[in-house]
Design an enzyme around this catalytic site. Structure first.
Site, PDB file in Angstrom:
ATOM      1  N   GLY A 129       0.827  -1.201   0.000  1.00  0.00           N
ATOM      2  CA  GLY A 129       0.000   0.000   0.000  1.00  0.00           C
ATOM      3  C   GLY A 129       0.855   1.241   0.000  1.00  0.00           C
ATOM      4  O   GLY A 129       2.035   1.206  -0.357  1.00  0.00           O
ATOM      5  N   CYS A 130       0.266   2.340   0.410  1.00  0.00           N
ATOM      6  CA  CYS A 130       0.967   3.630   0.432  1.00  0.00           C
ATOM      7  C   CYS A 130       2.281   3.498   1.195  1.00  0.00           C
ATOM      8  O   CYS A 130       2.312   3.024   2.331  1.00  0.00           O
ATOM      9  CB  CYS A 130       0.079   4.685   1.085  1.00  0.00           C
ATOM     10  SG  CYS A 130       0.877   6.292   1.250  1.00  0.00           S
ATOM     11  N   PHE A 131       3.357   3.921   0.568  1.00  0.00           N
ATOM     12  CA  PHE A 131       4.667   3.712   1.191  1.00  0.00           C
ATOM     13  C   PHE A 131       4.928   4.574   2.410  1.00  0.00           C
ATOM     14  O   PHE A 131       5.817   4.281   3.200  1.00  0.00           O
ATOM     15  CB  PHE A 131       5.807   3.816   0.187  1.00  0.00           C
ATOM     16  CG  PHE A 131       5.812   4.955  -0.789  1.00  0.00           C
ATOM     17  CD1 PHE A 131       5.336   6.219  -0.485  1.00  0.00           C
ATOM     18  CD2 PHE A 131       6.338   4.748  -2.061  1.00  0.00           C
ATOM     19  CE1 PHE A 131       5.374   7.252  -1.407  1.00  0.00           C
ATOM     20  CE2 PHE A 131       6.392   5.776  -2.997  1.00  0.00           C
ATOM     21  CZ  PHE A 131       5.902   7.032  -2.660  1.00  0.00           C
ATOM     22  N   HIS A 173      -1.816   2.282   7.783  1.00  0.00           N
ATOM     23  CA  HIS A 173      -1.011   1.194   8.328  1.00  0.00           C
ATOM     24  C   HIS A 173      -0.948   1.272   9.848  1.00  0.00           C
ATOM     25  O   HIS A 173      -0.771   2.349  10.409  1.00  0.00           O
ATOM     26  CB  HIS A 173       0.403   1.242   7.744  1.00  0.00           C
ATOM     27  CG  HIS A 173       0.417   0.985   6.281  1.00  0.00           C
ATOM     28  ND1 HIS A 173       0.264   1.997   5.363  1.00  0.00           N
ATOM     29  CD2 HIS A 173       0.529  -0.157   5.575  1.00  0.00           C
ATOM     30  CE1 HIS A 173       0.290   1.476   4.141  1.00  0.00           C
ATOM     31  NE2 HIS A 173       0.446   0.174   4.249  1.00  0.00           N
TER      32      HIS A 173
END
Length: 179
Positions: free
Chosen positions: A13-15, A156
């Site tokens: 997903g989004c880093f 996250h």
């Protein structure tokens, strides 16, 4: 004294959120975010085609193993959703492990099989396991983003219930009839 390091390349997903959590994991020496797994050369945020947003992790294998790093990776993102994490959708946000050698590939496949067998996650793992290719470092504004913008976007977090039992514990659980 020189520290021996190993390299892991992970996408979940989004880093931004991945980096914020992985950079604090014991044994992690450095991280950088970027794009990999696609076919666009010199990828950028505005032009990364089918690359995944990924994180390159350099770690000390005497402190943490590749397996331990993967177990944490599977705790901080949902590996059961295809091409999606939270509100982020598309190939850029897929779950993937980009192995750097055959041992990493074996460990990744073994870990995924154990996760699927555990029944602890909400579905089967859809994480791709692919050989590592070129890694295009993301722009400076994406590096350590949540360090600079502590209230910035992330989907996250550590899921304490998504933790594989230690192998010796797994045998005890099966013998105890809990599963």
């Amino acid at each position: 004294m020189t520290v021996s390091t190993e390299r892991a390349v992970l996408a979940g997903g989004c880093f931004w959120g991945m980096q914020a959590l992985l950079r604090r994991y014991p044994g992690v020496i450095s991280t950088r975010v970027g794009y990999t797994g696609g076919d666009v050369p010199d990828a950028t945020y505005r032009n990364h085609g089918d690359h995944a947003e990924a994180i390159e992790v350099n770690f000390d294998p005497t402190v943490t193993s590749y397996r331990q790093l993967l177990e944490f990776f599977f705790q901080i993102h949902d590996p059961t959703t295809e091409d999606r994490q939270g509100y982020d959708q598309g190939l850029s946000y897929r779950s993937a492990i980009f192995y750097t050698n055959e041992e990493q590939k074996r460990i990744a496949e073994e870990t995924i099989a154990e996760i699927d067998a555990s029944g602890l996650w909400p579905g089967y793992v859809v994480t791709d396991v692919e050989p590592a290719g070129p890694f295009w470092e993301a722009e400076p504004e994406h590096q350590d983003y949540l360090e600079r913008v502590p209230n910035g976007y992330t989907c996250h977090f550590v899921r304490p219930n998504w933790k594989l039992p230690r192998k010796q514990d797994a045998g005890q659980t099966a013998a105890g009839g809990d599963r």
